[in-house]
Design a protein around this motif. Structure first.
Motif, PDB file in Angstrom:
ATOM      1  N   SER A  31      48.482 -11.460   0.992  1.00  0.00           N
ATOM      2  CA  SER A  31      47.570 -11.950  -0.045  1.00  0.00           C
ATOM      3  C   SER A  31      47.697 -13.460  -0.223  1.00  0.00           C
ATOM      4  N   ILE A  79      42.628 -11.385  -6.664  1.00  0.00           N
ATOM      5  CA  ILE A  79      41.609 -10.564  -6.008  1.00  0.00           C
ATOM      6  C   ILE A  79      42.143  -9.974  -4.700  1.00  0.00           C
ATOM      7  N   HIS A  80      42.895 -10.771  -3.951  1.00  0.00           N
ATOM      8  CA  HIS A  80      43.431 -10.268  -2.682  1.00  0.00           C
ATOM      9  C   HIS A  80      44.571  -9.276  -2.890  1.00  0.00           C
ATOM     10  N   THR A  82      44.716  -7.137  -5.312  1.00  0.00           N
ATOM     11  CA  THR A  82      44.204  -5.903  -5.900  1.00  0.00           C
ATOM     12  C   THR A  82      43.046  -5.262  -5.132  1.00  0.00           C
ATOM     13  N   VAL A  83      42.249  -6.068  -4.439  1.00  0.00           N
ATOM     14  CA  VAL A  83      41.052  -5.536  -3.789  1.00  0.00           C
ATOM     15  C   VAL A  83      41.103  -5.681  -2.268  1.00  0.00           C
ATOM     16  N   VAL A 161      37.177  -9.593 -15.856  1.00  0.00           N
ATOM     17  CA  VAL A 161      37.792  -9.730 -14.531  1.00  0.00           C
ATOM     18  C   VAL A 161      38.479  -8.424 -14.140  1.00  0.00           C
ATOM     19  N   SER A 164      35.901  -5.877 -13.275  1.00  0.00           N
ATOM     20  CA  SER A 164      35.302  -6.201 -11.976  1.00  0.00           C
ATOM     21  C   SER A 164      36.212  -5.773 -10.831  1.00  0.00           C
ATOM     22  N   ILE A 165      37.513  -5.973 -10.992  1.00  0.00           N
ATOM     23  CA  ILE A 165      38.476  -5.556  -9.975  1.00  0.00           C
ATOM     24  C   ILE A 165      38.450  -4.049  -9.796  1.00  0.00           C
TER      25      ILE A 165
END
Length: 217
Positions: A31, A79-80, A82-83, A161, A164-165
């Motif tokens: 990540s 974001i990296h 978690t997604v 946020v 969204s995740i």
């Protein structure tokens, strides 16, 4: 990995056999590597923007720029983590239609189940990890937002946020969408806000003391 492969290989050779949850270390390395790439893209664009502002003789607040860049890097990393993790990236994920029943809608049920595992690591990481990862959200967003209603704006941003995740995890099938994560992430944002408030209070308290001392001289 492009930037951190050598460092990861060294870490794996030294600690790979001694850490039970080494895949988590690998996820963090991956990540970070991805976040560095996208942050460089952001930094180039931001530098061009600041260059134009300087040419126009517009003011540039250095401290705000530092906080903004740290906050952007944090968001990209978040974001990296978690997604877009493991082999997933922005370029190869696709929307996967699934039943909404696969979302954990009932609060704390999944978290409680984690206490029944062989170890409590997953429970602690799910609970405290989701809180800790969102503390910078509360602190950074509070600093960067306007003073008017910044508390509610920051809390709302943290929730948006997080939502969204969870939505991306569900749509891209890269994680488990869980109401608990939304709750813990919002708590983390709130903790960050409280820390920001505390730092603000200390800053103005110290500033006030210095001002009084200067007046007495």
């Amino acid at each position: 990995m492009f930037f951190l492969q050598s460092l990861f290989d060294l870490t794996e050779n030294l600690l790979g056999d001694s850490i039970n949850h080494f895949p988590l270390i690998e996820l963090i390395f991956y990540s970070l590597d991805q976040a560095l790439f996208y942050f460089i893209v952001w930094a180039i664009g931001r530098s061009l923007y600041l260059f134009i502002r300087k040419k126009k003789q517009l003011p540039i607040k250095i401290r705000r720029e530092v906080i903004l860049n740290l906050f952007v890097f944090y968001l990209i990393l978040l974001i990296h983590l978690t997604v877009f993790r493991e082999e997933n990236s922005i370029g190869n994920v696709a929307v996967t239609l699934r039943s909404l029943d696969q979302i954990n809608w009932t609060p704390f049920v999944h978290t409680f189940k984690l206490t029944q595992g062989v170890t409590l690591f997953d429970y602690y990481y799910n609970l405290y990890g989701n809180i800790l990862w969102f503390i910078p959200m509360g602190f950074g967003a509070a600093y960067l937002t306007t003073k008017r209603h910044y508390f509610f704006k920051t809390l709302l941003l943290g929730s948006v946020v997080s939502f969204s995740i969870e939505t991306m995890q569900f749509l891209f099938h890269t994680g488990v969408a869980d109401i608990d994560d939304l709750i813990f992430n919002t708590i983390g944002t709130l903790v960050g806000l409280i820390l920001f408030e505390a730092c603000q209070w200390i800053f103005y308290k110290v500033k006030g003391i210095k001002k009084k001392k200067n007046q007495l001289r």
